[in-house]
Design a protein around this motif. Sequence first.
Motif, PDB file in Angstrom:
ATOM      1  N   LEU A   1      22.357 -37.656  50.425  1.00  0.00           N
ATOM      2  CA  LEU A   1      23.692 -38.113  50.215  1.00  0.00           C
ATOM      3  C   LEU A   1      24.358 -37.417  48.975  1.00  0.00           C
TER       4      LEU A   1
ATOM      5  N   THR B   1      27.851 -35.276  48.745  1.00  0.00           N
ATOM      6  CA  THR B   1      28.861 -35.582  47.784  1.00  0.00           C
ATOM      7  C   THR B   1      29.376 -34.179  47.180  1.00  0.00           C
TER       8      THR B   1
ATOM      9  N   GLU C   1      31.537 -32.769  49.910  1.00  0.00           N
ATOM     10  CA  GLU C   1      32.578 -33.040  50.008  1.00  0.00           C
ATOM     11  C   GLU C   1      33.778 -32.727  48.996  1.00  0.00           C
ATOM     12  N   GLN C   2      33.021 -32.176  47.771  1.00  0.00           N
ATOM     13  CA  GLN C   2      34.030 -31.941  46.797  1.00  0.00           C
ATOM     14  C   GLN C   2      34.671 -30.328  47.028  1.00  0.00           C
TER      15      GLN C   2
ATOM     16  N   ALA D   1      30.906 -35.064  40.728  1.00  0.00           N
ATOM     17  CA  ALA D   1      31.337 -36.475  40.381  1.00  0.00           C
ATOM     18  C   ALA D   1      31.625 -36.720  39.009  1.00  0.00           C
TER      19      ALA D   1
ATOM     20  N   SER E   1      26.885 -42.468  40.165  1.00  0.00           N
ATOM     21  CA  SER E   1      28.304 -42.031  40.742  1.00  0.00           C
ATOM     22  C   SER E   1      28.159 -40.973  41.568  1.00  0.00           C
ATOM     23  N   PHE E   2      26.983 -40.645  41.819  1.00  0.00           N
ATOM     24  CA  PHE E   2      26.606 -39.497  42.921  1.00  0.00           C
ATOM     25  C   PHE E   2      26.753 -39.960  44.397  1.00  0.00           C
ATOM     26  N   PHE E   3      26.475 -41.286  44.155  1.00  0.00           N
ATOM     27  CA  PHE E   3      26.706 -42.181  45.744  1.00  0.00           C
ATOM     28  C   PHE E   3      27.911 -42.875  45.775  1.00  0.00           C
ATOM     29  N   LYS E   4      27.959 -43.407  46.861  1.00  0.00           N
ATOM     30  CA  LYS E   4      29.476 -43.992  47.238  1.00  0.00           C
ATOM     31  C   LYS E   4      28.915 -45.249  47.985  1.00  0.00           C
TER      32      LYS E   4
ATOM     33  N   ARG F   1      25.829 -47.322  46.312  1.00  0.00           N
ATOM     34  CA  ARG F   1      25.913 -47.154  44.858  1.00  0.00           C
ATOM     35  C   ARG F   1      25.696 -48.840  44.209  1.00  0.00           C
TER      36      ARG F   1
END
Lengths: 335, 263, 264
Positions: free
Chosen positions: B40, B44, B47-48, C58, C198-201, C205
């Motif tokens: 995950l 992340t 996806e940036q 993030a 905040s690294f996760f969604k 989270r």
Amino acid sequence: MPVILVDHLAKSYRFYRKEPGLRGSLRGLVHREMLETKAVNDLSFMVEQGEVVGFLGPNGAGKTTTLKLLCGLLYPSTGQAMVLGYTPHRREHSYLRQIALVMGQKNMLWWDIPAMETLLMHKEMYRLPEAEFKRTVDELAEILEVAQLLRVQVRKLSLGERMKLELLVALVHRPQILFLDEPTIGLDVVAQQRVRDFLRTLNREQGTTILLTSHYMDDIEALCPRVMVIDHGQLQFDGKLSMLVERIAPYKLLTAVFAEPVEPAVVAAMVAGLDVLPSDDPRRLGLHVPRTEVAEVAGRLLRLGNVVDLSIMEVPVEDIIRQVFSAPAGGKELV
Amino acid sequence: MTPRLIWRCVAMNVMMTIEYRGEFAMRMVNTLLGPLISLLVWLTVSEQGVRLPYDRDQFITYYLLLSLVSMLTATWLGAYLAAAIRQGDLSPWLLRPVPYIVNDIGNNAGEKVIKLVLLCPMVGLVAVFLRASLPSDPRAWLLFTISLPLAAAVAFLLDFVIGSLAFWIQDVWGLIRVKALVGGFLAGQWVPLALFPARFQGLLQIQPFRYTLSFPLEVLTGHLTPAALAYGFAWQVGYCVGLWACYRLVWHYGLRAYAATGA
Amino acid sequence: MTRLLPYLRLWRQFVVTAFVREAEYRFNLLVGVGEGLAQLALAVLTFLLLYQYTDAVAGWSRAQVLMLVGVYRIVDALINLQIAPNLTSIAGYIQRGEMDFLLLRPVESQFLVSLRKLELAEAGNMVSGLALLIYAGNQAHVHWSVANGVEAVAFAICGVLLLYAVWFLTVTLSFWLVKVGMDELFYGMFDTGRYPVSFFKGIVRTVLTFAIPVAFATTFPTQSLLGVVDHRLLLVGCALAAVGLVASHLFWNYAVQHYSSASS
């Protein structure tokens, strides 16, 4: 005023039966058979302050369960127990401060450190004043002869030494009642003797009430004026050990040794109706003789002449107990 | 004799495992969880819009199958072996006409059978949830299935040899723990080795931990050239053979040391 | 207060005993410290590998994330020092029947089973974690202030209490299921604390903030030090911690009651 009052106490519990083998394990995933066992069934008795009571019974008879019920570790299914005026299973701190439990098969000492640390832990848990704590430890350590072992790591001690320390730790808060579950199990004869001596001293000098279970008849014989026989969760006998012996074995063991082999026919006529014990030695004759006939039978034997030795003994308690427990459930009414 | 014996060991261990199914299910969730969290995080980052050596699908393939491969190649017996040697519990085994290692192989294999049954559906579920597209090249899967048992063998032998050092070293478990930690990192447990800086790649490729975990996954994610594949397989087989020789050697001298101390 | 004092004295004895034990196993201590340093180094390395491709993830810069790793190491050490050694033992007490002895002491049994063991070697990890936190904080140009520090500590305490409550609730299940194996799962969950939430969604989270409240233990304290935290979260944290502790106590008492009616 009795310190322990047990009134129609019963405890049953459930468990699952497991089938053997790989297939059984797999089947157990889907379906398990539930069984219920009555560990203690309708138990009633009283114990006075300062008594030493021994619980006798085969494995799984409900002895340990009874002790746990009295400590308050188990909720009774029905009936009730009253100990020192408390209901044990509420485990009020003021109750717990007055009792102690020692189990021969489980240790409460911390393994890697000297017993002194466990003692200090108990000092804080039972909130013992410094001076009293010191006095008790010194006193108990002296009777148990373990003063120099208190600073040795528990894992380096022998089984007998560990048991003595277990007792010390359990008694450091001077409980009124001491529950002992197989306190001498696995100990050698000398260590067993020491533990017994200690318990007797404790009972005599401090008036501690002691309830113990044991497999060793010697423990019971040496310590317990009163025994309770428990089997299948029920009280089969409650009274003096000597009474139990008389009831189970209303006879004594009579052994005569003759100077030369005796004629079997003569002997047969002599001991008609008595139980003759098998013997390898033709000069030796062993008999079970009813208590009331002992004197008469002994006299008859002596009249035969050439008797070099004659002894009259109680049947060993070990044998009696074995006899009690080999009988099928309810097959032998003792009470 | 040996295959039947191993089978008995496996069956016994399967039974034990069923007994502790709850614990095993939890452990499998945990096995999946670690890689999933790393995945995950990398998704992340990806996806940036950051340019990374792996694309989304490759990350998913790597980390999803990481849980499977790390379970299938996991070993845990070194510590037990060390304890058995130190406490003298090895002695009863030495009286039996079977090498001790057979029992350990059986234990290892038995647990993995059950774990596989538990883990596969979980991995499948997560794959569906993430809409993962796993590699479709049958050649990659074939090579993967070859390198997987080799990886398990390397990991097992490495663990066994280190545990056997207890013949001579008192506190070998310290070494075992540090090995688990550093070994996991160098095996690509947290970060795929392909994402390490280029200047370390040469070293990373020849160290043994790569061949306990990372290599089968690299084979599958499909970024290795045929030359790199051949190179990797050569090292993996080499480690297998070399560690087996180590095992024989260590036990040959180790048992003498064991008998000498009379533990 | 008079009720608390004996408990404080008892806890002090736990610490003393732990010292005596630790002295018995000096090599253990050495390995513990070495392992802790290796863990710290690997955690840092993982992020160095990540940040070689980008400057921010993030919204977190490399230095800020390393601060969080420092916080994580401190909290992790605290848990391993006082909580983990006890909670991982409870299932064993039940299996081996040692629970009987613990229940027979005239002391709150939850206190006893939760605090009696300490792993003092973990204190070393606290020091190294703190060192990393300060170093990375300076790199991130943090303006150190007492107020932020206090808030960070308060968050961390809430977080640890919350984690304790959640873990203890799961461990209490051991009274019914002999081996639940929750410990490993818990360690796995807590591992996520090394990343900012905040690294996760989405759902992940939310779970990490409330269900497995690692956010309170690591992310929010770090944000406090950076001066970017939402202060209202502290109230939420305190409330959650209180609820968690009460719940754990009620469930424990219920379980002990079940234990004495169901076992033999």
